[in-house]
Design an enzyme around this catalytic site. Sequence first.
Site, PDB file in Angstrom:
ATOM      1  N   CYS A 129       0.817  -1.215   0.000  1.00  0.00           N
ATOM      2  CA  CYS A 129       0.000   0.000   0.000  1.00  0.00           C
ATOM      3  C   CYS A 129       0.855   1.272   0.000  1.00  0.00           C
ATOM      4  O   CYS A 129       0.327   2.370  -0.196  1.00  0.00           O
ATOM      5  CB  CYS A 129      -0.941   0.003   1.189  1.00  0.00           C
ATOM      6  SG  CYS A 129      -1.894  -1.517   1.313  1.00  0.00           S
ATOM      7  N   HIS A 283      -3.561   6.927   2.235  1.00  0.00           N
ATOM      8  CA  HIS A 283      -3.933   5.603   1.749  1.00  0.00           C
ATOM      9  C   HIS A 283      -5.335   5.263   2.245  1.00  0.00           C
ATOM     10  O   HIS A 283      -5.660   5.481   3.406  1.00  0.00           O
ATOM     11  CB  HIS A 283      -2.907   4.576   2.252  1.00  0.00           C
ATOM     12  CG  HIS A 283      -3.336   3.157   2.051  1.00  0.00           C
ATOM     13  ND1 HIS A 283      -3.840   2.715   0.849  1.00  0.00           N
ATOM     14  CD2 HIS A 283      -3.345   2.087   2.888  1.00  0.00           C
ATOM     15  CE1 HIS A 283      -4.142   1.427   0.961  1.00  0.00           C
ATOM     16  NE2 HIS A 283      -3.851   1.030   2.186  1.00  0.00           N
ATOM     17  N   ASN A 314     -10.224  -0.747  -0.360  1.00  0.00           N
ATOM     18  CA  ASN A 314      -8.777  -0.584  -0.205  1.00  0.00           C
ATOM     19  C   ASN A 314      -8.095  -1.235  -1.410  1.00  0.00           C
ATOM     20  O   ASN A 314      -8.125  -2.450  -1.561  1.00  0.00           O
ATOM     21  CB  ASN A 314      -8.350  -1.250   1.112  1.00  0.00           C
ATOM     22  CG  ASN A 314      -6.847  -1.222   1.334  1.00  0.00           C
ATOM     23  OD1 ASN A 314      -6.060  -0.985   0.405  1.00  0.00           O
ATOM     24  ND2 ASN A 314      -6.438  -1.470   2.564  1.00  0.00           N
TER      25      ASN A 314
HETATM   26  C1  LIG Z   1     -10.360  -5.218   9.916  1.00  0.00           C
HETATM   27  C2  LIG Z   1     -11.000  -4.274  10.907  1.00  0.00           C
HETATM   28  C3  LIG Z   1     -12.056  -3.400  10.233  1.00  0.00           C
HETATM   29  C4  LIG Z   1     -11.712  -5.117  11.958  1.00  0.00           C
HETATM   30  O1  LIG Z   1     -12.298  -4.278  12.904  1.00  0.00           O
HETATM   31  P1  LIG Z   1     -12.058  -4.530  14.446  1.00  0.00           P
HETATM   32  O2  LIG Z   1     -12.866  -3.543  15.173  1.00  0.00           O
HETATM   33  O3  LIG Z   1     -10.577  -4.558  14.713  1.00  0.00           O
HETATM   34  O4  LIG Z   1     -12.674  -5.985  14.591  1.00  0.00           O
HETATM   35  P2  LIG Z   1     -12.237  -7.148  15.558  1.00  0.00           P
HETATM   36  O5  LIG Z   1     -11.439  -8.121  14.775  1.00  0.00           O
HETATM   37  O6  LIG Z   1     -11.635  -6.597  16.824  1.00  0.00           O
HETATM   38  O7  LIG Z   1     -13.625  -7.749  15.915  1.00  0.00           O
HETATM   39  C5  LIG Z   1     -14.588  -6.998  16.659  1.00  0.00           C
HETATM   40  C6  LIG Z   1     -15.883  -7.749  16.678  1.00  0.00           C
HETATM   41  O8  LIG Z   1     -16.453  -7.743  15.367  1.00  0.00           O
HETATM   42  C7  LIG Z   1     -16.649  -9.095  14.921  1.00  0.00           C
HETATM   43  N1  LIG Z   1     -16.333  -9.139  13.506  1.00  0.00           N
HETATM   44  C8  LIG Z   1     -15.116  -9.326  12.916  1.00  0.00           C
HETATM   45  N2  LIG Z   1     -15.236  -9.283  11.581  1.00  0.00           N
HETATM   46  C9  LIG Z   1     -16.531  -9.055  11.328  1.00  0.00           C
HETATM   47  C10 LIG Z   1     -17.257  -8.897  10.160  1.00  0.00           C
HETATM   48  N3  LIG Z   1     -16.688  -8.950   8.939  1.00  0.00           N
HETATM   49  N4  LIG Z   1     -18.567  -8.655  10.257  1.00  0.00           N
HETATM   50  C11 LIG Z   1     -19.188  -8.581  11.440  1.00  0.00           C
HETATM   51  N5  LIG Z   1     -18.545  -8.739  12.602  1.00  0.00           N
HETATM   52  C12 LIG Z   1     -17.230  -8.957  12.548  1.00  0.00           C
HETATM   53  C13 LIG Z   1     -15.725  -9.935  15.734  1.00  0.00           C
HETATM   54  O9  LIG Z   1     -16.202 -11.246  15.841  1.00  0.00           O
HETATM   55  C14 LIG Z   1     -15.737  -9.219  17.048  1.00  0.00           C
HETATM   56  O10 LIG Z   1     -16.924  -9.576  17.743  1.00  0.00           O
HETATM   57  P3  LIG Z   1     -16.921  -9.760  19.349  1.00  0.00           P
HETATM   58  O11 LIG Z   1     -16.567  -8.405  19.884  1.00  0.00           O
HETATM   59  O12 LIG Z   1     -18.296 -10.204  19.647  1.00  0.00           O
HETATM   60  O13 LIG Z   1     -15.852 -10.780  19.628  1.00  0.00           O
HETATM   61  C15 LIG Z   1      -9.958  -3.377  11.601  1.00  0.00           C
HETATM   62  O14 LIG Z   1      -9.124  -4.132  12.440  1.00  0.00           O
HETATM   63  C16 LIG Z   1      -9.093  -2.646  10.625  1.00  0.00           C
HETATM   64  O15 LIG Z   1      -9.577  -1.838   9.862  1.00  0.00           O
HETATM   65  N6  LIG Z   1      -7.787  -2.897  10.665  1.00  0.00           N
HETATM   66  C17 LIG Z   1      -6.856  -2.236   9.748  1.00  0.00           C
HETATM   67  C18 LIG Z   1      -7.068  -2.823   8.399  1.00  0.00           C
HETATM   68  C19 LIG Z   1      -6.318  -2.112   7.371  1.00  0.00           C
HETATM   69  O16 LIG Z   1      -6.347  -0.930   7.305  1.00  0.00           O
HETATM   70  N7  LIG Z   1      -5.663  -2.869   6.571  1.00  0.00           N
HETATM   71  C20 LIG Z   1      -4.957  -2.393   5.476  1.00  0.00           C
HETATM   72  C21 LIG Z   1      -3.720  -1.751   5.881  1.00  0.00           C
HETATM   73  S1  LIG Z   1      -2.881  -1.400   4.470  1.00  0.00           S
END
Ligand SMILES: CC(C)(COP(=O)(O)OP(=O)(O)OC[C@H]1O[C@@H](n2cnc3c(N)ncnc32)[C@H](O)[C@@H]1OP(=O)(O)O)[C@@H](O)C(=O)NCCC(=O)NCCS
Length: 358
Positions: A129, A283, A314
């Site tokens: 990225c 980004h 993304n």
């Molecule tokens: C991926 C991302 C959106 C996930 O969000 P998050 O808030 O960290 O999610 P978590 O993995 O902590 O999960 C939180 C809750 O949502 C749930 N969950 C995870 N994925 C889910 C989905 N696709 N849909 C619904 N619920 C989901 C989990 O089970 C968890 O539930 P719980 O609290 O009951 O256990 C976030 O971590 C993110 O944006 N990270 C950076 C990603 C990024 O920018 N990547 C590219 C970099 S170049």
Amino acid sequence: MSLSPKGTGTITSPAGARHARISGVGGYRPERVITNEEVCTWIDSSDQWIRERSGIVTRRWAREDESVVDMAEAAAGPALQMAGISPEQIGAVICATVTHPFSTPAAAPLLATRLGANGVPAFDISAACAGYCYAISLASDMVRGGSAEHVLVVGVEKLSSVTDTSDRGTAFIFGDGAGATVVSPSDEPGIGPTVWGSDGEKWSTIQQRLGWDEILRRWEAEDAGQTVDWSDAQAHDARSASTLAMAGQSVFRWAVWGMAPVAQQAIDKAGITAADLDAFIPHQANMRIVDAMVKQLGLPEDIPVARDIAETGNTSAASVPLATERMLREGEAPRGGLALQIGFGAGLVYAAQVVRLP
Ligand SMILES: CC(C)(COP(=O)(O)OP(=O)(O)OC[C@H]1O[C@@H](n2cnc3c(N)ncnc32)[C@H](O)[C@@H]1OP(=O)(O)O)[C@@H](O)C(=O)NCCC(=O)NCCS
């Protein structure tokens, strides 16, 4: 016996332009729109969750027969047109991509040939990225160092080909597309100093689940009738082992806390203040990361911020040039204005610079 050099010849040092600037930008978004509703037929999720956690409403996915080079070609045309240069004037081609399906040869030589610039130096770089902002830094140095006059830079990805549609952590994030710019000589500074770096200690936070050597070894073992366990890579077969895995929360924290200071350094090194900016083009990883960076940088409220992720997802190396193209096309940022751009992702790697918009 020790050898001594002849000491007779003096080589010529390359001489380039005094400054470099971005002279044109173009974008290509594939036709197929993937809605959150469609994503929710693959994973247990909801439109509301995806919007709230990522800001993504739709993303574009390429056709199966649409390649990275096809998309790069479609983005390059309008960039060359805006720059006002013909294919014969292209001095070098750099493709930033991690999804060209061949380890070798690179996408760039084929792209150069398709554009009518067969023969120019052409190569790919792999900086995920951050790839586009890495390539802008290289292109600027090439123009100023005298290695090329006009450099075509393309950030292009077909992330749908490395997305595990059964993975709740990544299935909704990625999109496909290409963004292209031309870097040209300039009388005035048009590309500020790049602040860039890497953190290999976080190498595994975004990665292909297994290396190709290991995938092939296990695949051959399966072919020979052996039972293979893929679970150590959170995969179930060779195909899913080649997809991307991401430690979402670690990446989120790194981006939110680590990248605002990098962006601030790019502003400082450019010798301007945040108030001088006409646009902030980070980004497009996640809308919450964008919002957090705006807050940490203390950007004045009137500065337009790229939010292309809502409709494009993304797109890794393509995200910054695609967002730039949209802001200019929709009149959100002024042509000739100053933009702060920053890319960050797998590696982990990052790069930021202030540029004058074409
Ligand atoms: C991926 C991302 C959106 C996930 O969000 P998050 O808030 O960290 O999610 P978590 O993995 O902590 O999960 C939180 C809750 O949502 C749930 N969950 C995870 N994925 C889910 C989905 N696709 N849909 C619904 N619920 C989901 C989990 O089970 C968890 O539930 P719980 O609290 O009951 O256990 C976030 O971590 C993110 O944006 N990270 C950076 C990603 C990024 O920018 N990547 C590219 C970099 S170049």
